[in-house]
Each structure stands twice: as structure tokens, then as C-alpha cells.
Design an enzyme around this catalytic site. Sequence first.
Site, PDB file in Angstrom:
ATOM      1  N   HIS A 332       0.833  -1.202   0.000  1.00 46.66           N
ATOM      2  CA  HIS A 332       0.000   0.000   0.000  1.00 46.66           C
ATOM      3  C   HIS A 332       0.868   1.252   0.000  1.00 46.66           C
ATOM      4  CE1 HIS A 332      -3.337   2.697   1.485  1.00 46.66           C
ATOM      5  NE2 HIS A 332      -3.958   1.995   0.556  1.00 46.66           N
ATOM      6  N   CYS A 333       1.974   1.202   0.729  1.00 42.92           N
ATOM      7  CA  CYS A 333       2.849   2.367   0.853  1.00 42.92           C
ATOM      8  C   CYS A 333       3.487   2.777  -0.475  1.00 42.92           C
ATOM      9  CB  CYS A 333       3.966   2.074   1.851  1.00 42.92           C
ATOM     10  SG  CYS A 333       3.426   1.719   3.525  1.00 42.92           S
TER      11      CYS A 333
END
Length: 343
Positions: A332-333
Site C-alpha cells: 500500500h505504501c
Amino acid sequence: MTRSVPAEWEAHKALWLGFPSHENLWQEDLIPAQAEVAALARTLCELGDENVKLMVMGEAARAAAEELLGDIKRLEIIDGRFGDIWFRDTGPIYVSDDADDDDIHQALPISFLNNGWGGKYHLKHDDEVALQISQADGYPQTLQDFILEGGALDHDGHGTAITTRQCLLNPNRNPGWTQSLAEEALFQSLGIRKVIWLDDGLLNDHTDGHVDNLARFVAPGVVACPVSFGREDPNAEVYDATARLLSTQHDARGQALQVVRIPSPGEILDEDGEIVPASHMNFLIANDCVVVPIYEDRPGELAVEALQSLFPERQVLGLSSRAILTGGGSFHCISQQVPLIKA
């Protein structure tokens, strides 16, 4: 003018990924991290129905990406400038904007000031990422006058956001911010009408507790958060406190939240024996699949199984993210979606 942040499970026009490109940052983990990002990109294109825009920096990184992914359709390798691959935080957040006409909606990238995660990681070119993405997508930059990282918020698509006080009210971001000042800034910039405030994030999380490692919307009114795995899980108390608080909350529509617990990775240590902020909550929702970061087999399998029950119309699968985690984050990052907004 009405703004809202589309939920991540809504349709994407494209998905940006950062490709590990700096040997001085990644050192011996560079090649393994590149392989993990390549596996993610391939999965998103082939199983996730995504148009992936993979940003690389430098000739060596482009050559590595082409060698790993040169045969992939729906993948565009884009030369850019960035300090590191955490585009969720350094890229823009896309909103749906009605442009003063309720019948005409458009995607609009909203960018924020960046101070290197509270001054801890000042990397050259990170403050240029949002503008590059906006321009590549064909939009002018809309820059806000306060510091915010995208991973500090999670959205339900109906005006509700979850965040942590540890991050959003940290004086190393916007000194003097109170909850009310933060809420007003988020309303004006992103159209957020209800903020659900959690307290602390994961132990040793250098982002000061980004919520995308702790709690995520998986449907309107439904939030997933971890349950501890193993007796040595260092975040067991944080997980339980988060679940208790969420169970008392309502979203912007007045609907009580349903809380679903997902097995955590348990205690994950780096090569020096230090606890690292590994999280299955850092999953990435694509058009046709959900990709879960895996650090150890057993809890990873349980997390995938639990998330599959929450996304019955998508394939949920796990991919290794152990090398990416050495840089401090996961799937996600390193990503940022561009929503498909129909006028």
C-alpha cells in the site's frame, strides 16, 4: 464545489507504483526489493485488471525493470525523480470533484507539503513526486499549505476517514494542530466529513503510526483491523484498543461500524533482532484482486483467507514483501490509485 475521496475498491483508471532505484538506500536489499515490486506489478496487470504506471529513476533502475517486466502488457515504465518509492505518502490523493456542477464530476489530484515524515527522512526529489504524477496524468497540481502523507488516512468513499492522533496531531508535522483544526483542513482539501480518531499505530513505525498499517475500510461501514498472532506479538494491546474504539464509532452517514479482525503477522524481526512494523493491513485493493503483503507463511495464509471472505468478488492473494519491508513499508505504501470517475 463538492469533493470526496473515492474508496480504494472503486474502479481505477490506473495505478502508480514506485520501483526501488537507489542502491545507496536499499544496499543488499535492492535486487530482492525490485523482484518483489516486479511480482506485484505483474500480478496487478495480469490478475488485477490494472493499468500500472511504474516510476523508475536512473538508467540502471530502468534496465532492471525492463528485464523483469519487459513482456507485460498494460505496464508503462516511466522515468521520474523521487527520493524513495513511498508514493502513497509523497504522491497526490485523488478526489472526485463536481467543479460547481452537480452533473459533471472529474478526478482531481490534491497534493500536500512534505517534510520527510516529520523531519526523519529528507530525501531529494520526494517533494516533486506529486507534481510529476499529476502532470503525467494530465492534471494541474492543486497544492495544499499543510503537511500530510496519504498513508495517514484511510477512506470509505462516503466522506469518512480513519487516522491516528500519533501521526496527524504530531507536532513534527503541523505544529499547533488540534483535532478541530485538522478536521477543518481535511474537509476543505479532501471533502472529509467525519474523522475517526485512533490513538497509536504500530511499534517502531517510523511514520509515527500511519493508519494503513492498522485499520482499513473494506466496504462501507466495515473496517478491518488486526488481531494478535502468537504470544510475542508486540502490538497486541494496540490491536485490541483499536478494535474496541472502532466498535463504538459511526461513519459520516451515521451507520455504526462493523469491525472484522484479521490475523497479524505476529512478531517480525529484522536482521539485527529489532521489531519491525510488519502488517497485513498494508494490502492493496486492485480492480480485480487484493494483494496482501506476506512476511511469514502461517499468519500470511490466515490473513489471506480472512480477507477473501471480505472481498468475495475479488481474488485475494499473498505476495512476499519481506525485502520491501526493510525500507519501512509495503504494498500500500508504494502505490497510489487514479480513480475512474464517470462524468
